[in-house]
Design an enzyme around this catalytic site. Structure first.
Site, short mmCIF file in Angstrom:
data_model
loop_
_atom_site.label_atom_id
_atom_site.label_comp_id
_atom_site.label_asym_id
_atom_site.label_seq_id
_atom_site.Cartn_x
_atom_site.Cartn_y
_atom_site.Cartn_z
NE ARG A 1 -14.83 32.17 11.41
CZ ARG A 1 -14.94 30.92 11.86
NH1 ARG A 1 -15.83 30.65 12.79
NH2 ARG A 1 -14.16 29.96 11.41
NE ARG B 1 -11.89 37.11 10.61
CZ ARG B 1 -11.62 35.83 10.81
NH1 ARG B 1 -11.26 35.41 11.99
NH2 ARG B 1 -11.72 34.96 9.82
CD GLU C 1 -8.48 35.25 27.09
OE1 GLU C 1 -8.33 34.70 25.99
OE2 GLU C 1 -8.37 34.64 28.20
#
Length: 320
Positions: A172, A16, A64
């Site tokens: 992550r 990320r 979203e």
């Protein structure tokens, strides 16, 4: 604003962070694209872009569906758009992705962090194990899951050059470096990272590093494993897999995702249609995850080099 510094390549970068930094690195050469965020810029890496290019960054909040619809509208005037959120939150907008983006063939790139068990302590509600399957099933969508920070950078630029809807996973946790230099990345093309003759290990995302480690372990046991990085799940590179399997005669797929519908599904479809061979799937076996550190979850759910090596031995035993 003056050109931002080159950021990609820091030791221990997560996928990320690599994505967010790559946007900064690309912004001067590609001055038209914009980034939309669903109130999680700190978690998707796009805080880097927000800092350097605030006028090209749009904060859409925790909405979203609206964010994807806005992106589709922007794309109608030839504006390349990145939509960023967590993988599990992107599923809220699947209807908008299907109709406003894919059906309309808008130039929207959806990049989602926090996929799979890599999410760790946030638990089952945040561990998206279905995204690759869902986006693969949408007509016209391209689906990508890169293996390391440098491949993320290469894939991000390839996405910008590609006209059409794309979904890409990031990640992550700090990512193990696989490539010494930024690789050439072609959408729809897999890459053989290690040649072998006894079994083919096909992996994507974080499981590429695990598969390379498994191949090294197998070599110590006299088993020659070929490792294929299938960073593009759709369109899938049938030719590279067929060439490898013609040589090895057996396949293991490895992914941080449900074994149904993701990379395992793509490999199974390819084998059935082009070159039948025994297959073992390494992934989450049709269950939800739980809270825990990523390494703990990898061991519990069998996403380790040892699990890949064990699957390789099983599938070799199944050869005709």
């Amino acid at each position: 604003m003056s050109a931002a510094p080159q950021l990609i390549g820091s030791s221990g970068d997560s996928l990320r962070e690599a994505f967010g930094k790559s946007l900064v690195d690309l912004a001067e050469r590609y001055p038209d694209f914009v980034v939309l965020d669903g109130d999680v810029a700190g978690g998707t890496g796009t805080h880097h872009f927000r800092k350097h290019y605030p006028r090209r960054f749009y904060q859409c909040g925790i909405a979203e569906q609206n964010m994807v619809s806005l992106a589709a509208g922007m794309a109608t005037v030839d504006l390349p758009v990145f939509v960023t959120t967590f993988a599990v939150f992107s599923l809220r907008a699947v209807e908008q992705v299907r109709l406003s983006v894919a059906y309309a063939r808008r130039n929207v790139k959806i990049v989602a962090s926090h996929p799979g068990l890599d999410v760790g302590p946030d638990g089952a509600s945040a561990q998206c194990l279905e995204d690759l399957a869902m986006y693969r099933a949408i007509p016209g969508m391209t689906v990508i899951s890169p293996a390391d920070p440098l491949e993320v950078a290469a894939a991000t630029e390839a996405m910008l050059k590609y006209d059409g809807p794309v979904y890409m996973r990031s990640g992550r946790s700090p990512a193990q470096r696989i490539f010494e230099h930024k690789p050439n990345f072609t959408i729809g093309k897999a890459q053989v990272l290690r040649e072998g003759s006894d079994v083919t290990l096909v992996a994507c995302g974080k499981m590429v590093a695990q598969s390379l480690e498994a191949a090294a372990h197998l070599a110590e046991k006299g088993i020659s494993a070929e490792v294929v990085n299938a960073a593009t799940l759709k369109p899938f590179d049938h030719a590279t897999l067929e060439t490898s399997v013609t040589k090895t005669g057996a396949v293991v797929s490895a992914e941080d995702h449900n074994i149904f519908g993701g990379l395992g599904g793509a490999v199974a479809e390819s084998l059935a249609l082009h070159r039948p061979a025994p297959l073992e799937m390494v992934g989450v076996r049709d269950t939800f995850g739980e809270s825990g550190e990523p390494d703990e979850l990898n061991h519990k759910y069998g996403l380790t080099p040892a699990a890949v090596a064990a699957a390789a031995k099983r599938v070799i035993a199944r050869k005709a």
